[in-house]
Structures are given as structure tokens and as C-alpha cells.
Motif scaffolding. Structure first.
Motif, mmCIF file in Angstrom:
data_model
loop_
_atom_site.group_PDB
_atom_site.id
_atom_site.type_symbol
_atom_site.label_atom_id
_atom_site.label_comp_id
_atom_site.label_asym_id
_atom_site.label_seq_id
_atom_site.Cartn_x
_atom_site.Cartn_y
_atom_site.Cartn_z
ATOM 1 N N PHE A 84 1.132 -1.149 -0.017
ATOM 2 C CA PHE A 84 -0.144 0.241 0.511
ATOM 3 C C PHE A 84 0.658 1.086 -0.114
ATOM 4 C CE2 PHE A 84 -2.637 -3.498 1.593
ATOM 5 C CZ PHE A 84 -4.233 -3.687 0.615
ATOM 6 N N GLY A 85 0.841 1.941 0.967
ATOM 7 C CA GLY A 85 1.927 3.451 0.477
ATOM 8 C C GLY A 85 2.747 3.091 1.641
ATOM 9 N N THR A 86 3.043 1.856 2.177
ATOM 10 C CA THR A 86 5.028 1.717 2.448
ATOM 11 C C THR A 86 5.647 0.933 1.270
ATOM 12 O OG1 THR A 86 3.928 1.681 4.932
ATOM 13 C CG2 THR A 86 6.030 0.498 4.334
ATOM 14 N N THR A 87 6.945 1.635 1.330
ATOM 15 C CA THR A 87 7.716 0.835 0.228
ATOM 16 C C THR A 87 9.184 0.665 1.433
ATOM 17 O OG1 THR A 87 7.087 1.784 -1.729
ATOM 18 C CG2 THR A 87 9.426 1.107 -2.130
ATOM 19 N N LEU A 88 9.669 -1.198 1.027
ATOM 20 C CA LEU A 88 9.909 -1.761 2.139
ATOM 21 C C LEU A 88 12.293 -1.991 0.857
ATOM 22 C CD1 LEU A 88 8.255 -3.776 4.671
ATOM 23 C CD2 LEU A 88 8.999 -1.538 4.779
ATOM 24 N N TYR A 89 12.338 -1.956 1.713
ATOM 25 C CA TYR A 89 13.685 -1.802 0.578
ATOM 26 C C TYR A 89 14.882 -3.419 1.542
ATOM 27 C CZ TYR A 89 12.497 1.484 -2.129
ATOM 28 O OH TYR A 89 12.210 2.732 -3.143
ATOM 29 N N PRO A 90 15.502 -3.556 1.275
ATOM 30 C CA PRO A 90 16.475 -4.988 1.348
ATOM 31 C C PRO A 90 17.050 -4.230 3.128
ATOM 32 C CG PRO A 90 17.499 -5.025 -0.793
ATOM 33 C CD PRO A 90 16.513 -3.091 -0.663
ATOM 34 N N GLN A 91 17.175 -3.372 3.240
ATOM 35 C CA GLN A 91 17.987 -3.116 4.411
ATOM 36 C C GLN A 91 16.605 -2.909 5.628
ATOM 37 O OE1 GLN A 91 17.995 -1.001 1.971
ATOM 38 N NE2 GLN A 91 18.109 1.305 2.071
ATOM 39 N N ASP A 92 15.427 -3.218 4.951
ATOM 40 C CA ASP A 92 14.335 -2.799 6.024
ATOM 41 C C ASP A 92 13.644 -4.681 5.601
ATOM 42 O OD1 ASP A 92 13.808 -0.299 6.184
ATOM 43 O OD2 ASP A 92 13.082 -0.298 4.119
ATOM 44 N N LEU A 93 14.631 -5.465 6.194
ATOM 45 C CA LEU A 93 14.030 -6.838 5.521
ATOM 46 C C LEU A 93 13.939 -7.774 6.760
ATOM 47 C CD1 LEU A 93 14.712 -8.296 2.217
ATOM 48 C CD2 LEU A 93 12.982 -7.559 2.705
ATOM 49 N N THR A 94 14.873 -6.729 7.388
ATOM 50 C CA THR A 94 14.471 -7.684 9.611
ATOM 51 C C THR A 94 12.865 -7.733 9.521
ATOM 52 O OG1 THR A 94 14.344 -5.405 10.378
ATOM 53 C CG2 THR A 94 16.967 -7.032 10.169
ATOM 54 N N LEU A 95 12.423 -6.842 8.577
ATOM 55 C CA LEU A 95 11.044 -6.875 9.630
ATOM 56 C C LEU A 95 10.048 -7.930 8.796
ATOM 57 C CD1 LEU A 95 9.682 -2.757 8.425
ATOM 58 C CD2 LEU A 95 9.609 -3.815 10.822
ATOM 59 N N LEU A 96 10.574 -8.921 7.724
ATOM 60 C CA LEU A 96 10.182 -9.400 7.258
ATOM 61 C C LEU A 96 10.992 -10.895 8.093
ATOM 62 C CD1 LEU A 96 8.939 -11.098 4.266
ATOM 63 C CD2 LEU A 96 10.703 -11.485 3.257
ATOM 64 N N ALA A 97 11.543 -11.220 8.645
ATOM 65 C CA ALA A 97 12.469 -12.076 9.242
ATOM 66 C C ALA A 97 11.673 -11.984 10.882
ATOM 67 C CB ALA A 97 13.317 -11.432 9.907
ATOM 68 N N LEU A 98 10.695 -11.129 11.566
ATOM 69 C CA LEU A 98 10.094 -10.818 12.536
ATOM 70 C C LEU A 98 8.907 -11.653 12.563
ATOM 71 C CD1 LEU A 98 10.431 -9.872 15.197
ATOM 72 C CD2 LEU A 98 9.740 -7.735 14.302
ATOM 73 N N LEU A 99 8.115 -11.003 11.102
ATOM 74 C CA LEU A 99 6.871 -11.313 10.751
ATOM 75 C C LEU A 99 6.586 -12.985 10.141
ATOM 76 C CD1 LEU A 99 4.171 -10.824 9.700
ATOM 77 C CD2 LEU A 99 4.992 -10.405 7.697
ATOM 78 N N PHE A 100 7.782 -13.685 10.226
ATOM 79 C CA PHE A 100 8.340 -14.923 10.456
ATOM 80 C C PHE A 100 8.012 -15.844 11.421
ATOM 81 C CE2 PHE A 100 10.506 -15.674 5.737
ATOM 82 C CZ PHE A 100 8.673 -15.214 4.765
ATOM 83 N N MET A 101 8.963 -15.116 12.000
ATOM 84 C CA MET A 101 9.211 -15.604 13.278
ATOM 85 C C MET A 101 7.421 -15.517 14.418
ATOM 86 S SD MET A 101 12.895 -13.646 15.210
ATOM 87 C CE MET A 101 12.510 -14.565 16.513
ATOM 88 N N ILE A 102 6.943 -14.312 14.441
ATOM 89 C CA ILE A 102 5.995 -13.770 15.066
ATOM 90 C C ILE A 102 4.777 -15.181 14.122
ATOM 91 C CG2 ILE A 102 3.209 -12.854 14.463
ATOM 92 C CD1 ILE A 102 5.329 -10.452 14.636
ATOM 93 N N ALA A 103 5.357 -15.637 13.298
ATOM 94 C CA ALA A 103 4.073 -16.805 12.474
ATOM 95 C C ALA A 103 3.718 -18.038 13.216
ATOM 96 C CB ALA A 103 3.700 -16.506 10.955
ATOM 97 N N ALA A 104 5.631 -18.351 13.287
ATOM 98 C CA ALA A 104 6.166 -19.739 13.637
ATOM 99 C C ALA A 104 5.544 -19.303 16.031
ATOM 100 C CB ALA A 104 7.360 -19.789 13.890
ATOM 101 N N PHE A 105 5.596 -18.825 15.872
ATOM 102 C CA PHE A 105 4.894 -18.373 17.727
ATOM 103 C C PHE A 105 3.789 -18.823 17.248
ATOM 104 C CE2 PHE A 105 9.085 -17.484 18.735
ATOM 105 C CZ PHE A 105 9.711 -18.457 20.209
ATOM 106 N N GLY A 106 2.640 -18.129 16.279
ATOM 107 C CA GLY A 106 1.340 -18.328 15.815
ATOM 108 C C GLY A 106 1.320 -19.307 15.700
ATOM 109 N N LEU A 107 1.740 -20.407 14.698
ATOM 110 C CA LEU A 107 1.430 -21.287 14.401
ATOM 111 C C LEU A 107 1.921 -22.735 15.788
ATOM 112 C CD1 LEU A 107 0.883 -24.069 11.924
ATOM 113 C CD2 LEU A 107 3.654 -24.031 11.388
ATOM 114 N N PHE A 108 2.556 -22.204 16.730
ATOM 115 C CA PHE A 108 2.812 -23.278 17.751
ATOM 116 C C PHE A 108 1.908 -22.805 18.992
ATOM 117 C CE2 PHE A 108 7.888 -22.186 17.141
ATOM 118 C CZ PHE A 108 7.810 -23.375 16.623
ATOM 119 N N PHE A 109 1.460 -21.433 18.973
ATOM 120 C CA PHE A 109 0.138 -21.507 19.650
ATOM 121 C C PHE A 109 -1.026 -21.743 19.667
ATOM 122 C CE2 PHE A 109 -3.748 -19.191 21.084
ATOM 123 C CZ PHE A 109 -3.455 -19.104 22.261
#
Length: 472
Positions: A84-109
Motif C-alpha cells: 500500500f503506502g509503504t515501500t520496503l527495501y533490503p535494509q528493511d527486511l528484518t521486518l520480514l524475518a520478524l514476521l516469519f517468527m511471529i507466524a511460527a509462534f502463532g503456529l505453535f500457539f
């Protein structure tokens, strides 16, 4: 080993007879096909409605416009990820790693609480498999009819039905591949270029690659993916305990099992409520018998629950012989919902989710990188000044044109050679070569720390540190 760990029952036959084993439809043998019978009921409605909602969402998202581009576009070629209104670049991909970790703990829960409901209701493998089974049933007939015709010689009628089925399967697979690639390539361009034969080699490659994978997984492999390939089935036992909600068979109520008439009293016959109709096995997409106990192949889809409840209703017995239950409940003890492991997964997931939103909110709308000219640290120009050369990379992370003003601090009476105001398009990386000149008499140190400053029209400011080197 924890006392709450569920013991998985070994249902492998003790004496292996290859011929009898194959004739019984061994679910561990990929060469044997499972003919899944259609099932209707509350949980199958819930699964179908959820699947159609997710499929619709998957298909519509690439076509949602936002400004001059689609709302979600993961442009790998340009190294831009637009949400949408946000553009992320490779230097912002720590957010993607964090999102994957949230999904993993969500799956565990979810797994600790409700077992493999992800597999049974939301997993793409399950959604596409049941969709393919629906087309299979509509074009080739019910499970028994399909099984019978597959044992018969191939006729023109059977060939026509199978051709129609595989054409429908591959059509769905092709649409799936196109839709998936449309998240990475602008959807309008992709669909037009693909069907007019103007798409790039890699567009054709990835569309056909995902189409073939979809066709193979949902059409041919099906339960093989869940049983032999998916790692989730293997490590789920580490998250299960005796308070996890699973699909379970009430053995105390069902045994001894056996056929009887609707009017017969099972107590007089010494039988339980299970009439041994085997419908629970026939509707199972992985081909297991839930009456043998908890097995890692079970995906918690609830098909056997709906089939059994329908049988119990016809027999005028109480529903729930097979149900979503817990091992403790089946043993007649109390089920503990709030327990340390479940609460731990939940707390970690919430904390990480909060941190993720904080990080998203703090993503800068612009970026600035300063690169010094390493080929020549400094030089003396025609006016006698010491000159250093830099390349400023300005990134516009917004979805609107932006004007940026550039300046430098740390040096007095510095001369700026180059543009100090630039217009940058949405998502553009603007390379601006500039030079700074200084009177050598005003430089008191061989190396001076300076700060490059970028300002936009909305009050946002970035400062990046660099060095000004005096000629030695």
C-alpha cells in the motif's frame, strides 16, 4: 519425556504380506491411490467457506490498485517491496524475518491449543486438494465409481471424463501460477504479456513451474505431501499434550463395534455405538482410521466427525462418537485450557507482534546513503580548494513524488558542487554525484567528520555521517 506427551499408537501390521498389504490400500505406499468420499456437515461447511474466502483473497489482492501501482507488489528486480503506502527495501527486511517468527509462534500457539487445524482448514495443500477432489467427483463420479472404473479397461467414455478432469486440474494450476507470480510482476502486464506471448522467459518459467507444482501436489501427490514431505507432521508431537484439542474417537462408548439394525438395542448385542460402517476411513483425505488412536497423519479436517455424526443421527444415537476433544477428556479427567506452555507461546507472540508494529511505524519514508570516492581520496581543484567527491543515494519510500533538500554540516565556508534540491519519483533510487570544496587553510585536521542532511517537505530529516579528507 514429559508425562503429558501423547503416546502415538503403532498401527503397522506385525506380519507383512505384500500382496495383502497392497490390496488393502496401504496409505504409506505412494503407488496406492486414496479415493476420498465426499462428506457433508458443519465442519466441512466451515472448511469450504474458509477455503473459498482465502482463495478469493489470494486471487483479488494482486488486482487491488494503490496510486499508480498495485497495492502489494514484491518487485525483486527493483529490490522494492510495496505494501500500500509503504515501500520496503533490503535494509528493511528484518521486518520480514520478524514476521516469519511471529507466524511460527502463532503456529505453535494454535497447534498446542487446537492441534493441526492449520493443516485441516487453511493449509494451501489441503485447500487445493479438496478443490481438486470436488472437480474429480463432479467429472468422474463418487469415490466408489472412481475406484471401480479405474480397475476396468480404458474406454472412450472413461477417457473423456479423465481428460476433462485433468484439463480442469491444469486450468486451475495455471491460474494459480499466474496469480502467484502476479505478486512479483505487475498483474496487468503479466496477464496480457503471458497470453499474447510477449512475457519474458522467467515469467513463463515461474508461472509454469508453480502450475506444474500445483497440478502434481493437489492432483497426484495429495496425502503423500502431508505424510512424507511436510515437516510439520513430524515435529507436531513436541507441541501436543493431553490438553490439546484433537480429532478423537471415544473408544469407551464405541467399542465393541459391529453392524446392527436401526431398531436393535446395542446393549442386548454387547456392542458399542460404532456400527463399523468405515465412513470415517472413506472420507479421510490421508486414508487413516481414527479409531486406531492419534496418528501423525491426521490433519484435523473434521471430515470423519461429520461422517460419523450423520451415521449416529440415522441410528438415533447421540452425536460425538468422533469429535474434537482432548486425551484428558477421553480418559474422563478435566481439560486444562490455560497451561504454562500455551501461555508462554501466546505471550511471546503478542510481544513480538507489538515490536513488529513499532518497527513498521518507525520505518523512514526516505533513505540516504553516502558513498565516498575511493579512487581518489581528495584533489586540489582549479581554485586551490581541497575537493572531496561523494555519491548520494536518495530513496523515496513513499507512493508520491517528493522534493528533497540536501546540505552538509561540520565544515565552515564549504563549497557545494552539484544540485542541492532534487525531485524523486515514488520508489525511485536517485544517484546524485556531488563534490565539497574547502580552503586548505581552514582545515585543521587531516580527517574531519561531517554530516550530510536530507530534508523533505513534510519535516522529515535524515543525517548520515561521513568524512572529509585533507590532501596530505
Amino acid at each position: 519425556m514429559s508425562k503429558d506427551r501423547i503416546d502415538v499408537k503403532d498401527v503397522t501390521p506385525k506380519q507383512f504380506n505384500p500382496k495383502a498389504h497392497k490390496s488393502q490400500g496401504d496409505r504409506f505406499n505412494p503407488s496406492n491411490r486414496i479415493y476420498v468420499r465426499a462428506s457433508k456437515g458443519v465442519f466441512q461447511k466451515l472448511r469450504r467457506y474458509g477455503a473459498w474466502f482465502l482463495l478469493l483473497l489470494f486471487a483479488v489482492i494482486p488486482w487491488i490498485p494503490y496510486g499508480e501501482r498495485q497495492a502489494i507488489l514484491l518487485d525483486i528486480g527493483q529490490q522494492q517491496f510495496n505494501f500500500f503506502g509503504t515501500t520496503l527495501y533490503p535494509q528493511d527486511l528484518t521486518l520480514l524475518a520478524l514476521l516469519f517468527m511471529i507466524a511460527a509462534f502463532g503456529l505453535f500457539f494454535i497447534t498446542t491449543f487446537l492441534g493441526r487445524v492449520w493443516c485441516g482448514y487453511l493449509c494451501p495443500q489441503t485447500v487445493w486438494t479438496f478443490m481438486y477432489i470436488w472437480f474429480e467427483e463432479k467429472l468422474e463420479g463418487a469415490a466408489n465409481k472412481r475406484k471401480k472404473q479405474d480397475s476396468q479397461p480404458l474406454t472412450a467414455s472413461i477417457m473423456a471424463r479423465k481428460t476433462a478432469k485433468h484439463a480442469a486440474w491444469f486450468g486451475i494450476a495455471l491460474l494459480t501460477g499466474l496469480t502467484f507470480v502476479a505478486y512479483f510482476v505487475p498483474s496487468n502486464e503479466l496477464w496480457y504479456d503471458f497470453f499474447t506471448l510477449h512475457a519474458s522467459f522467467w515469467s513463463y518459467f515461474w508461472v509454469l513451474f508453480f502450475a506444474v507444482c500445483t497440478y502434481a501436489n493437489a492432483g497426484w501427490m495429495r496425502s503423500i505431501v502431508c505424510i512424507h514431505m511436510c515437516p510439520y507432521a513430524r515435529f507436531q508431537s513436541a507441541m501436543f499434550d493431553k490438553d490439546t484439542f484433537i480429532v478423537g474417537y471415544d473408544k469407551k462408548r464405541g467399542e465393541n463395534r459391529g453392524p446392527r439394525t436401526r431398531k436393535a438395542d446395542p446393549n442386548d448385542l454387547g456392542l458399542g455405538d460404532c456400527i463399523d460402517c468405515n465412513l470415517c476411513v472413506q472420507v479421510c483425505p490421508t486414508g487413516i482410521d481414527i479409531r486406531d488412536g492419534l496418528q501423525y497423519e491426521c490433519i484435523n479436517c473434521g471430515a470423519c466427525i461429520d461422517a460419523c455424526d450423520a451415521t449416529m443421527q440415522r441410528m438415533n444415537y447421540a452425536k460425538g462418537l468422533i469429535s474434537y476433544t482432548t486425551e484428558h477428556k477421553l480418559e474422563g479427567t478435566h481439560t486444562k485450557i490455560m497451561r504454562p506452555k500455551l501461555m508462554g507461546y501466546g505471550v511471546v507472540m503478542i510481544l513480538m507482534l507489538g515490536f513488529f508494529f513499532i518497527q513498521v511505524a518507525s520505518v523512514d519514508p526516505a533513505g540516504l546513503t553516502v558513498i565516498r570516492d575511493r579512487a581518489q581520496l581528495s584533489r586540489t581543484n582549479s581554485t586551490g580548494q581541497i575537493e572531496n567527491t561523494y555519491t548520494l543515494k536518495v530513496i523515496n519510500k513513499t507512493q508520491q513524488f517528493q522534493r528533497y533538500d540536501l546540505n552538509v554540516s561540520g565544515l565552515s565556508d564549504v563549497t557545494w558542487y552539484g544540485r542541492q534540491s532534487i525531485d524523486v519519483a515514488p520508489g525511485e533510487v536517485f544517484n546524485l554525484p556531488i563534490s565539497l570544496g574547502m580552503n586548505p587553510q581552514q582545515l585543521t585536521s587531516p580527517v574531519t567528520t561531517i554530516l550530510f542532511k536530507l530534508d523533505d517537505q513534510q519535516g522529515f530529516t535524515i543525517e548520515i555521517e561521513s568524512r572529509f579528507i585533507k590532501q596530505l
